[in-house]
Design an enzyme around this catalytic site. Structure first.
Site, PDB file in Angstrom:
ATOM      1  CG  ASP A 190      -1.774  -1.247   1.313  1.00 53.39           C
ATOM      2  OD1 ASP A 190      -2.126  -1.785   0.254  1.00 53.39           O
ATOM      3  OD2 ASP A 190      -2.052  -1.702   2.442  1.00 53.39           O
TER       4      ASP A 190
ATOM      5  CG  HIS B   8      -2.728  -5.359   3.144  1.00 55.05           C
ATOM      6  ND1 HIS B   8      -2.045  -4.441   2.366  1.00 55.05           N
ATOM      7  CD2 HIS B   8      -2.510  -6.567   2.569  1.00 55.05           C
ATOM      8  CE1 HIS B   8      -1.447  -5.080   1.363  1.00 55.05           C
ATOM      9  NE2 HIS B   8      -1.714  -6.369   1.468  1.00 55.05           N
TER      10      HIS B   8
END
Length: 331
Positions: A152, A180
């Site tokens: 990310d 996530h």
């Protein structure tokens, strides 16, 4: 001091490029590969690369998992099945949850002191599964268990650099917190170093792109897989930071999804967010997490909105993982 690193799921789409990158690291003296198929071949192939790590491959027969994990310092787990088009992360859950639980049980027995880096999706739930499984075995150390959310951050660096016209994305530090997957991912663009201005009209699309970047890859691969190469790079980047910290390097900070009540500085973030597992910038040291840094003090109103949505999603993901870990396997 020799470092033994292990990749569990080493023959897969993430496992192979991740193993390749780890083989290039001069910080590793022994690289052990485990998977249900093909690991001896992957190991043989990698063993021809002229870097110090000695590579061995293990299969399930003859208690291969335990042999692979024994006395490991660092274990990275990308094992599991990838997400296919039309598959929710929920479909993945049952299969990958079982795989992770089994691997962690083996680790608890033969490598209880290892630093465990979990990549297997859905990370929001697989890390709580790992924590509960280690607790049940009496060897849980929250400072040594990490959910790898680096992809990310890598995506955020890349996409922010595109918008801000920066030639080298790696010079940017873009904190990404929360979880996530999808809306649990909260990029803090207000805290990018060095500072960048995100045009108002591009803000929402940029947030979405960081949150759902994985879908771009799944669509582009057209049924042939999900993000494997960028994930391998992200896994390697985080593993290398942990290894450098083990080696005595100081001042290394990178976000990771951890069990907040078990790490220094985590308690107040857990109180503030109402969740026990959360990704925040972590200061790494010789014994894993030295300190969780609280990024919530100066967030903008937009970020507060994103955070609220993320926490709601995380609560469900976490309790799902905990429940799975505590439910006896169906015979």
């Amino acid at each position: 001091m020799g470092i033994k690193a292990v990749v569990a799921g080493a023959a897969g789409g993430i496992g192979q490029p991740l193993s390749l990158l780890l083989k290039t690291s001069t910080l590793i003296t022994e690289l052990s590969l485990y998977d249900v198929v093909n690991t001896p071949g992957v190991a043989a192939d990698l063993s021809h690369i002229s870097s110090p790590a000695k590579v061995t491959g293990y299969l399930p027969k003859d208690d291969g998992a335990k042999a692979a994990f024994k006395n490991a310092d660092l274990i990275v787990i990308p094992a599991g099945i990838p997400r296919k088009p039309g598959m929710t992360r929920d479909d993945l859950f049952k299969i990958n949850a079982g795989i992770v639980k089994g691997l962690i049980e083996a680790i608890a027995e033969v490598a209880p002191k290892a630093y465990i880096l979990i990549i297997s999706n859905p990370v929001n739930s697989t890390v709580p599964i790992a924590a509960e499984t280690l607790k049940a075995a009496g060897v849980f150390d929250a400072k040594r268990l990490f959910g790898v959310t680096t992809l990310d951050i890598v995506r955020a660096e890349t996409f922010v650099a595109e918008i801000a016209g920066k030639a080298s994305p790696q010079e940017l530090t873009v904190p990404v917190i929360g979880g996530h997957s999808g809306e649990t991912i909260v990029p803090l663009f207000s805290q990018v170093e060095p500072k960048v201005e995100i045009p108002e009209d591009k803000y929402d699309a940029l947030v979405k792109r960081v949150q759902f970047g994985g879908d771009e890859v799944v669509a582009a691969k057209d049924g042939a897989g999900s993000a494997t190469l960028s994930m391998a790079y992200a896994g390697y980047r985080f593993a290398e930071k942990v290894l450098k910290a083990l080696n005595g390097e100081t001042g290394i900070i990178e976000p990771s999804y951890v069990y907040l009540p078990g790490v220094p500085g985590g308690e107040e973030i857990a109180k503030e967010t109402g969740v026990d597992f959360f990704s925040v910038p972590i200061q790494l040291g010789k014994y894993g997490v030295e300190k969780a840094l609280n990024p919530l003090a100066n967030i903008t109103d937009k970020e507060k909105e994103l955070l609220k949505v993320a926490i709601e999603g995380l609560k469900g993901n976490i309790s799902k993982g905990v429940t799975f870990a505590q439910t006896p396997a169906q015979k």
